[in-house]
Design a protein around this motif. Structure first.
Motif, short mmCIF file in Angstrom:
data_model
loop_
_atom_site.label_atom_id
_atom_site.label_comp_id
_atom_site.label_asym_id
_atom_site.label_seq_id
_atom_site.Cartn_x
_atom_site.Cartn_y
_atom_site.Cartn_z
N ASP A 33 17.86 95.48 -25.53
CA ASP A 33 16.68 96.00 -26.23
C ASP A 33 16.72 97.51 -26.44
OD1 ASP A 33 15.52 93.50 -26.45
OD2 ASP A 33 14.47 93.67 -24.54
N LEU A 34 17.68 98.19 -25.82
CA LEU A 34 17.71 99.65 -25.92
C LEU A 34 17.82 100.18 -27.35
CD1 LEU A 34 19.86 100.73 -22.83
CD2 LEU A 34 17.38 100.83 -23.11
N LYS A 39 14.20 106.49 -28.31
CA LYS A 39 15.14 107.45 -27.73
C LYS A 39 16.58 107.15 -28.11
CE LYS A 39 13.81 106.68 -23.54
NZ LYS A 39 13.72 106.72 -22.05
N PHE A 40 16.85 105.89 -28.45
CA PHE A 40 18.22 105.49 -28.71
C PHE A 40 18.51 105.23 -30.19
CE2 PHE A 40 17.25 104.37 -24.34
CZ PHE A 40 18.34 104.90 -23.66
N LYS A 41 17.48 105.27 -31.01
CA LYS A 41 17.69 105.01 -32.44
C LYS A 41 18.55 106.06 -33.11
CE LYS A 41 13.89 101.92 -33.62
NZ LYS A 41 12.73 101.67 -34.49
N LYS A 42 18.59 107.27 -32.55
CA LYS A 42 19.39 108.33 -33.15
C LYS A 42 20.83 108.35 -32.63
CE LYS A 42 17.72 111.70 -29.75
NZ LYS A 42 16.99 112.97 -29.55
N LEU A 43 21.15 107.48 -31.69
CA LEU A 43 22.49 107.43 -31.13
C LEU A 43 23.30 106.33 -31.80
CD1 LEU A 43 21.60 107.87 -27.34
CD2 LEU A 43 22.38 109.61 -28.94
N TRP A 44 24.36 106.71 -32.48
CA TRP A 44 25.12 105.78 -33.32
C TRP A 44 25.63 104.58 -32.52
CZ3 TRP A 44 30.04 104.22 -32.31
CH2 TRP A 44 30.79 105.01 -31.41
N GLN A 45 26.03 104.81 -31.25
CA GLN A 45 26.64 103.73 -30.49
C GLN A 45 25.68 102.58 -30.23
OE1 GLN A 45 26.17 106.91 -29.49
NE2 GLN A 45 26.08 107.12 -27.25
N TYR A 46 24.40 102.90 -30.01
CA TYR A 46 23.42 101.85 -29.75
C TYR A 46 23.07 101.08 -31.03
CZ TYR A 46 23.10 103.76 -25.11
OH TYR A 46 23.42 104.19 -23.84
N GLN A 47 23.08 101.76 -32.13
CA GLN A 47 22.82 101.09 -33.40
C GLN A 47 24.01 100.23 -33.81
OE1 GLN A 47 19.64 101.18 -34.45
NE2 GLN A 47 19.53 102.36 -32.54
N ALA A 48 25.21 100.65 -33.42
CA ALA A 48 26.40 99.87 -33.75
C ALA A 48 26.44 98.52 -33.02
CB ALA A 48 27.65 100.67 -33.41
N VAL A 49 25.78 98.45 -31.86
CA VAL A 49 25.84 97.22 -31.05
C VAL A 49 24.50 96.49 -31.01
CG1 VAL A 49 27.61 98.31 -29.61
CG2 VAL A 49 25.23 98.33 -28.84
N LYS A 50 23.58 96.84 -31.89
CA LYS A 50 22.20 96.35 -31.76
C LYS A 50 22.06 94.83 -31.89
CE LYS A 50 20.94 97.45 -36.56
NZ LYS A 50 20.02 98.28 -37.37
N LYS A 51 23.03 94.16 -32.50
CA LYS A 51 22.95 92.70 -32.58
C LYS A 51 23.31 92.05 -31.24
CE LYS A 51 23.90 92.32 -37.53
NZ LYS A 51 24.80 91.74 -38.58
#
Length: 336
Positions: A33-34, A39-51
């Motif tokens: 869920d992060l 706080k994590f929407k601006k970090l590319w790595q978390y958006q890359a793995v969001k699925k």
């Protein structure tokens, strides 16, 4: 990411991000869920793995952070499983090379995929770690006090012995069906080993892995005394916590009590992290468990803290059960 809300470490260090669900304990994984957190929407790595489908992001710049920590810290890779099949070996080896080069810090690695973790550590060599270090070794990015020339770096790894003395390996066991993971941990050479029973979804009997007698003639089949060496040096336990309390599966406080009791019998420090968002307890009357038909046997155990992490709200017999391992003692025991 830096300082962490995970109470059994001082630092969240995440050069590898991403995972996928593999067993019941993963159902409400907080890390999945992060990417939705502002706080994590601006970090590319978390958006890359969001699925949360097994996509793995390697964050190379994170490799340099431990070199800047001035004081000893305990760190945990909190948003991945280091043994996930999509983690690239040469990237994982870079992470281990950082650990090898920062021996004043303790690193804890946790997996639900112990077969893969066992294979990695059984085949790891110091030569591989040296080659991995060369992939990120940059004088402009490494702190001055940690910098070595390539020749010095090569000598450092040539003199290094495995297993790394500052790396602890652990497995997750959420119910009895997954205690087989401890068997795999048994066969991995590591200075420190731990078991995480979080989220604890049902009673778990660890006695056969902790060297506790299940009952023999010498103890009149009462059991409970030590008869062998424990696989683990430390046990973590805790109930499930979720953003929505109603999503949390119940954790019976007696399950936590049982794990603490087993730890005490095996002379192993227990760490009860939290009661969880939905702790429950059996109902007792004058010390007797209600068992008659129609009785409301299980009751909620109310806490003010949403995740049940405030030790002051624990039942009195579970207070004082957040014990960290004595790292130096464990190392000395292994070295002797």
């Amino acid at each position: 990411m830096g300082r962490t809300l995970i109470s059994w470490v001082s630092e969240a260090w995440n050069p590898i991000v991403g995972c996928s669900r593999i067993s019941p304990g993963c159902k409400n994984c907080y890390a999945a869920d992060l990417p939705l957190d502002p706080k994590f929407k601006k970090l590319w790595q978390y958006q890359a793995v969001k699925k949360w489908d097994g996509t793995i992001a390697f964050v190379k710049k994170e490799l340099y952070r431990p070199f800047r920590w001035r004081n000893p810290r305990t760190a945990f890779l909190s948003v991945t499983d280091i043994a996930h099949e999509n983690v690239k070996r040469h990237e994982l080896s870079q992470v281990l090379a950082v650990m090898a080069l920062t021996p004043t810090h303790i690193y804890k690695l946790l997996t639900k995929r112990p077969v893969e973790m066992r294979h990695y550590f059984q085949t790891l060599t110091t030569t591989e770690l040296f080659k991995a270090a060369l992939e990120f070794w940059d004088e402009d990015l490494i702190s001055k006090r940690a910098w070595r020339s390539v020749k010095e770096l090569e000598r450092y790894f040539a003199e290094l012995a495995l297993p790394l003395p500052n790396v602890w390996l652990g497995v997750s066991v959420e119910n009895q069906d997954y205690t087989w993971r401890i068997d795999e941990l048994r066969h991995i050479d590591a200075v420190g080993k731990f078991i995480s029973c979080e989220p604890l979804l049902s009673p778990v009997n660890l006695s056969s892995y902790l060297g506790i007698c299940p009952g023999c003639q010498s103890c009149d089949f009462r059991g409970g005394h030590r008869i062998g060496k424990s696989v683990a040096n430390w046990i973590i336990a805790g109930g499930e916590s979720t953003r929505k309390k109603s999503d949390s599966r119940p954790c019976n406080i007696d399950w936590l009590r049982s794990i603490v009791s087993q730890c005490r019998q095996a002379d192993i420090p227990p760490f009860v992290k939290q009661l969880g968002s939905n702790p429950v307890q059996f109902q007792y009357v004058q010390g007797n468990l209600l068992q008659s038909e129609g009785d409301n046997l299980i009751l909620p155990y109310k806490t003010k803290h949403r995740k049940g992490t405030d030790e002051n709200e624990f039942p009195i017999d579970l207070q004082g059960c957040q014990i960290l391992p004595d790292y130096h003692r464990v190392l000395a025991t292994v070295s002797s």
